[in-house]
Design a protein around this motif. Structure first.
Motif, PDB file in Angstrom:
ATOM      1  N   LEU A  34       0.804  -1.227   0.000  1.00 49.02           N
ATOM      2  CA  LEU A  34       0.000   0.000   0.000  1.00 49.02           C
ATOM      3  C   LEU A  34       0.835   1.274   0.000  1.00 49.02           C
ATOM      4  O   LEU A  34       0.278   2.370   0.046  1.00 49.02           O
ATOM      5  CB  LEU A  34      -0.941  -0.007   1.204  1.00 49.02           C
ATOM      6  CG  LEU A  34      -2.001  -1.108   1.178  1.00 49.02           C
ATOM      7  CD1 LEU A  34      -2.857  -1.059   2.438  1.00 49.02           C
ATOM      8  CD2 LEU A  34      -2.859  -1.020  -0.046  1.00 49.02           C
ATOM      9  N   GLU A  35       2.150   1.127  -0.086  1.00 48.04           N
ATOM     10  CA  GLU A  35       3.012   2.302  -0.131  1.00 48.04           C
ATOM     11  C   GLU A  35       2.684   3.117  -1.385  1.00 48.04           C
ATOM     12  O   GLU A  35       2.696   2.612  -2.504  1.00 48.04           O
ATOM     13  CB  GLU A  35       4.484   1.877  -0.165  1.00 48.04           C
ATOM     14  CG  GLU A  35       5.442   3.034  -0.033  1.00 48.04           C
ATOM     15  CD  GLU A  35       6.872   2.548   0.047  1.00 48.04           C
ATOM     16  OE1 GLU A  35       7.720   3.129  -0.656  1.00 48.04           O
ATOM     17  OE2 GLU A  35       7.136   1.592   0.802  1.00 48.04           O
ATOM     18  N   GLY A  36       2.331   4.368  -1.186  1.00 50.26           N
ATOM     19  CA  GLY A  36       2.002   5.250  -2.299  1.00 50.26           C
ATOM     20  C   GLY A  36       0.559   5.155  -2.771  1.00 50.26           C
ATOM     21  O   GLY A  36       0.160   5.894  -3.669  1.00 50.26           O
ATOM     22  N   VAL A  37      -0.232   4.267  -2.187  1.00 49.35           N
ATOM     23  CA  VAL A  37      -1.643   4.160  -2.581  1.00 49.35           C
ATOM     24  C   VAL A  37      -2.399   5.317  -1.939  1.00 49.35           C
ATOM     25  O   VAL A  37      -2.327   5.526  -0.729  1.00 49.35           O
ATOM     26  CB  VAL A  37      -2.250   2.797  -2.155  1.00 49.35           C
ATOM     27  CG1 VAL A  37      -3.742   2.769  -2.439  1.00 49.35           C
ATOM     28  CG2 VAL A  37      -1.543   1.652  -2.863  1.00 49.35           C
ATOM     29  N   GLU A  38      -3.099   6.073  -2.756  1.00 49.99           N
ATOM     30  CA  GLU A  38      -3.831   7.234  -2.260  1.00 49.99           C
ATOM     31  C   GLU A  38      -5.073   6.802  -1.486  1.00 49.99           C
ATOM     32  O   GLU A  38      -5.629   5.737  -1.723  1.00 49.99           O
ATOM     33  CB  GLU A  38      -4.240   8.122  -3.435  1.00 49.99           C
ATOM     34  CG  GLU A  38      -3.055   8.749  -4.140  1.00 49.99           C
ATOM     35  CD  GLU A  38      -3.481   9.676  -5.261  1.00 49.99           C
ATOM     36  OE1 GLU A  38      -4.662  10.095  -5.300  1.00 49.99           O
ATOM     37  OE2 GLU A  38      -2.633   9.985  -6.106  1.00 49.99           O
ATOM     38  N   ASP A  39      -5.501   7.668  -0.562  1.00 53.86           N
ATOM     39  CA  ASP A  39      -6.735   7.425   0.169  1.00 53.86           C
ATOM     40  C   ASP A  39      -7.890   7.311  -0.825  1.00 53.86           C
ATOM     41  O   ASP A  39      -7.940   8.037  -1.818  1.00 53.86           O
ATOM     42  CB  ASP A  39      -7.038   8.574   1.133  1.00 53.86           C
ATOM     43  CG  ASP A  39      -6.076   8.617   2.313  1.00 53.86           C
ATOM     44  OD1 ASP A  39      -5.196   7.741   2.404  1.00 53.86           O
ATOM     45  OD2 ASP A  39      -6.222   9.527   3.150  1.00 53.86           O
ATOM     46  N   GLU A  86      -6.935   4.368   3.861  1.00 54.79           N
ATOM     47  CA  GLU A  86      -6.629   5.668   4.478  1.00 54.79           C
ATOM     48  C   GLU A  86      -5.229   5.589   5.055  1.00 54.79           C
ATOM     49  O   GLU A  86      -4.888   4.634   5.760  1.00 54.79           O
ATOM     50  CB  GLU A  86      -7.627   5.992   5.596  1.00 54.79           C
ATOM     51  CG  GLU A  86      -9.030   6.271   5.103  1.00 54.79           C
ATOM     52  CD  GLU A  86     -10.014   6.545   6.237  1.00 54.79           C
ATOM     53  OE1 GLU A  86      -9.586   6.650   7.413  1.00 54.79           O
ATOM     54  OE2 GLU A  86     -11.221   6.637   5.952  1.00 54.79           O
ATOM     55  N   ASP A  87      -4.414   6.594   4.763  1.00 53.91           N
ATOM     56  CA  ASP A  87      -3.042   6.660   5.269  1.00 53.91           C
ATOM     57  C   ASP A  87      -2.279   5.370   4.973  1.00 53.91           C
ATOM     58  O   ASP A  87      -1.580   4.824   5.830  1.00 53.91           O
ATOM     59  CB  ASP A  87      -3.026   6.945   6.778  1.00 53.91           C
ATOM     60  CG  ASP A  87      -3.649   8.280   7.114  1.00 53.91           C
ATOM     61  OD1 ASP A  87      -3.466   9.237   6.329  1.00 53.91           O
ATOM     62  OD2 ASP A  87      -4.341   8.368   8.154  1.00 53.91           O
ATOM     63  N   GLU A  88      -2.429   4.874   3.740  1.00 54.99           N
ATOM     64  CA  GLU A  88      -1.733   3.681   3.258  1.00 54.99           C
ATOM     65  C   GLU A  88      -2.067   2.434   4.078  1.00 54.99           C
ATOM     66  O   GLU A  88      -1.251   1.530   4.234  1.00 54.99           O
ATOM     67  CB  GLU A  88      -0.221   3.904   3.202  1.00 54.99           C
ATOM     68  CG  GLU A  88       0.166   5.006   2.239  1.00 54.99           C
ATOM     69  CD  GLU A  88       1.651   5.233   2.126  1.00 54.99           C
ATOM     70  OE1 GLU A  88       2.416   4.755   2.980  1.00 54.99           O
ATOM     71  OE2 GLU A  88       2.060   5.902   1.156  1.00 54.99           O
ATOM     72  N   LYS A  89      -3.293   2.399   4.609  1.00 56.48           N
ATOM     73  CA  LYS A  89      -3.763   1.236   5.353  1.00 56.48           C
ATOM     74  C   LYS A  89      -5.181   0.891   4.917  1.00 56.48           C
ATOM     75  O   LYS A  89      -5.984   1.779   4.629  1.00 56.48           O
ATOM     76  CB  LYS A  89      -3.766   1.497   6.860  1.00 56.48           C
ATOM     77  CG  LYS A  89      -2.387   1.649   7.437  1.00 56.48           C
ATOM     78  CD  LYS A  89      -2.443   1.772   8.932  1.00 56.48           C
ATOM     79  CE  LYS A  89      -1.017   1.892   9.434  1.00 56.48           C
ATOM     80  NZ  LYS A  89      -0.883   1.703  10.824  1.00 56.48           N
ATOM     81  N   ILE A  90      -5.475  -0.401   4.906  1.00 59.42           N
ATOM     82  CA  ILE A  90      -6.843  -0.845   4.650  1.00 59.42           C
ATOM     83  C   ILE A  90      -7.640  -0.610   5.930  1.00 59.42           C
ATOM     84  O   ILE A  90      -7.256  -1.085   6.993  1.00 59.42           O
ATOM     85  CB  ILE A  90      -6.889  -2.341   4.278  1.00 59.42           C
ATOM     86  CG1 ILE A  90      -6.118  -2.592   2.980  1.00 59.42           C
ATOM     87  CG2 ILE A  90      -8.335  -2.821   4.147  1.00 59.42           C
ATOM     88  CD1 ILE A  90      -5.937  -4.061   2.645  1.00 59.42           C
ATOM     89  N   VAL A  91      -8.730   0.165   5.815  1.00 65.30           N
ATOM     90  CA  VAL A  91      -9.538   0.449   7.004  1.00 65.30           C
ATOM     91  C   VAL A  91     -10.924  -0.189   6.943  1.00 65.30           C
ATOM     92  O   VAL A  91     -11.590  -0.318   7.968  1.00 65.30           O
ATOM     93  CB  VAL A  91      -9.668   1.970   7.259  1.00 65.30           C
ATOM     94  CG1 VAL A  91      -8.310   2.572   7.591  1.00 65.30           C
ATOM     95  CG2 VAL A  91     -10.313   2.678   6.082  1.00 65.30           C
TER      96      VAL A  91
END
Length: 129
Positions: free
Chosen positions: A43-48, A69-74
């Motif tokens: 998820l590095e560089g994946v936009e929200d 969100e913030d390079e994390k799956i929420v």
């Protein structure tokens, strides 16, 4: 009496055909499904945002929305679920993915192919080549 026995015989044969057909449908693709390879995601560089992904394989086809969100799956939401999913499989798997932010080492027991199908849809959502 003969007519009643004939009707019972027809109903019995019809039930056998329906059961056999159902078992065939449920078992179709099991070996190929077990061989599905999971690659994971970075998820590095994946936009929200909310990303949609799908996996199409027989009765395990599904579509999911993955919120990042913030390079994390929420959040992971089922848009179109696999056929005949066992209760709790998706929520248990999605909670583990959100907690670990990766593929859980032990997929949901007795639902390995279903779990792989969900993970392939997540990969599809997050890995756009």
């Amino acid at each position: 009496m003969k007519k009643a026995l004939k009707i019972i015989g027809i109903v019995f044969v019809a039930m056998i055909v329906i059961i056999a057909g159902g078992l065939f449908y449920l078992s179709q693709g099991l070996s190929e499904g077990e061989d599905v390879t999971l690659i994971g995601w970075n998820l590095e560089g994946v936009e929200d945002g909310v990303y949609q992904g799908s996996f199409n394989f027989k009765r395990w086809s599904n579509t999911l929305k993955v919120t990042v969100e913030d390079e994390k799956i929420v959040e992971i939401e089922v848009v179109d679920d696999v056929t005949f999913v066992r209760d709790g499989v998706s929520s248990q798997l999605f909670d583990a993915i959100i907690d670990k932010q990766d593929i859980p080492e032990d997929l949901v027991s007795e639902a390995t192919i279903t779990s792989k199908a969900y993970i392939k849809a997540i990969e599809d959502a997050l890995i756009k080549e």
